[in-house]
Enzyme design. Sequence first.
Site, PDB file in Angstrom:
ATOM      1  N   CYS A  75       0.896  -1.240   0.153  1.00  0.00           N
ATOM      2  CA  CYS A  75      -0.046  -0.046   0.089  1.00  0.00           C
ATOM      3  C   CYS A  75       0.964   1.209   0.095  1.00  0.00           C
ATOM      4  CB  CYS A  75      -0.956   0.146   1.068  1.00  0.00           C
ATOM      5  SG  CYS A  75      -1.883   1.514   1.500  1.00  0.00           S
ATOM      6  N   HIS A 161      -2.602  -4.850 -10.159  1.00  0.00           N
ATOM      7  CA  HIS A 161      -3.567  -3.699 -10.650  1.00  0.00           C
ATOM      8  C   HIS A 161      -3.940  -3.722 -12.086  1.00  0.00           C
ATOM      9  CE1 HIS A 161      -2.987  -0.821  -7.358  1.00  0.00           C
ATOM     10  NE2 HIS A 161      -1.771  -1.303  -7.338  1.00  0.00           N
ATOM     11  N   GLU A 210     -10.433  -0.246  -5.005  1.00  0.00           N
ATOM     12  CA  GLU A 210      -9.351  -1.282  -4.331  1.00  0.00           C
ATOM     13  C   GLU A 210     -10.017  -2.641  -3.886  1.00  0.00           C
ATOM     14  OE1 GLU A 210      -6.303   0.140  -1.958  1.00  0.00           O
ATOM     15  OE2 GLU A 210      -6.892   2.408  -2.047  1.00  0.00           O
ATOM     16  N   CYS A 219      -5.143   5.997  -3.973  1.00  0.00           N
ATOM     17  CA  CYS A 219      -4.317   4.725  -3.922  1.00  0.00           C
ATOM     18  C   CYS A 219      -2.902   4.901  -4.355  1.00  0.00           C
ATOM     19  CB  CYS A 219      -5.067   3.627  -4.783  1.00  0.00           C
ATOM     20  SG  CYS A 219      -4.121   2.008  -4.734  1.00  0.00           S
ATOM     21  N   GLY A 222      -1.870   2.174  -6.851  1.00  0.00           N
ATOM     22  CA  GLY A 222      -2.623   2.339  -7.948  1.00  0.00           C
ATOM     23  C   GLY A 222      -2.196   3.607  -8.979  1.00  0.00           C
TER      24      GLY A 222
END
Length: 276
Positions: A75, A161, A210, A219, A222
Amino acid sequence: MLLRFTKMHGIGNDFMVIDLVSQHAHIQAKHVRQWADRHTGIGFDQLLIVEPPRNPDVDFRYRIFNADGSEVEQCGNGARCFARFVLDKRLTTKRTVRVETQSGVIELTIRPDGQISVDMGAPRLQPTEIPFQADREALSYPVEVQGRTVELAAVSMGNPHAVLRVEAIESAPVHELGALLEQHPRFPQRVNVGFLQVVDRHNARLRVWERGAGETQACGTGACAAAVAAIRQGWMDSPVQIELPGGRLSIEWAGAGQPVIMTGPAVRVYEGQVRL
């Protein structure tokens, strides 16, 4: 027992952060789900846990749990909050720390201006490493979703992703298509889904669905994945400024085999205690 925690956010992506270096507790998935509830609990996108390292070459171990209680590999916004947390709590005096995650070691640097840069490592693009079911690596892939075909890029930033280019993020089907792609069988470990609007060669807008959390304000991984996908396909050039609903991140990537560097803020909201 009472467990101390800190509520933090990185451009709106919010976290409960717990120090398990100076405290000791066994946290279960049921606790995470209870605390994550925004009506009856603390409310957050992810729980971040700081633990002593298992590897002598790093400073800390970093664990991440989604609001549904599932543990995930990485993360980016959380990593910046992690760096701010360990410095503020005087768990370290270093301005650059090396942190062990499920997906490998990352390096976090607190800059003089208070912004935090994270060396996220090189993106993984081979389908088996994402993981994503495909015969070979490609810039993008057609994927069937309920009778229609969408074109997406697949990238791992330590977590999987999918990145889709859209004309405008306001009208993008984030909740409908994000939920369908999250559970798509071609992504065996589920997937985070980014909807990317390219503004110009260095600026873009992004919304992210997510896995295990739904749409979030931001994110970090992301944004990194979206920048990599856009640069690889020739839509954008590094450095890239990614505007998310919660704020802006700067992403640098020099190309294949090179690390992705993400820079942005991390904010402490409040301190609290919760009964375990």
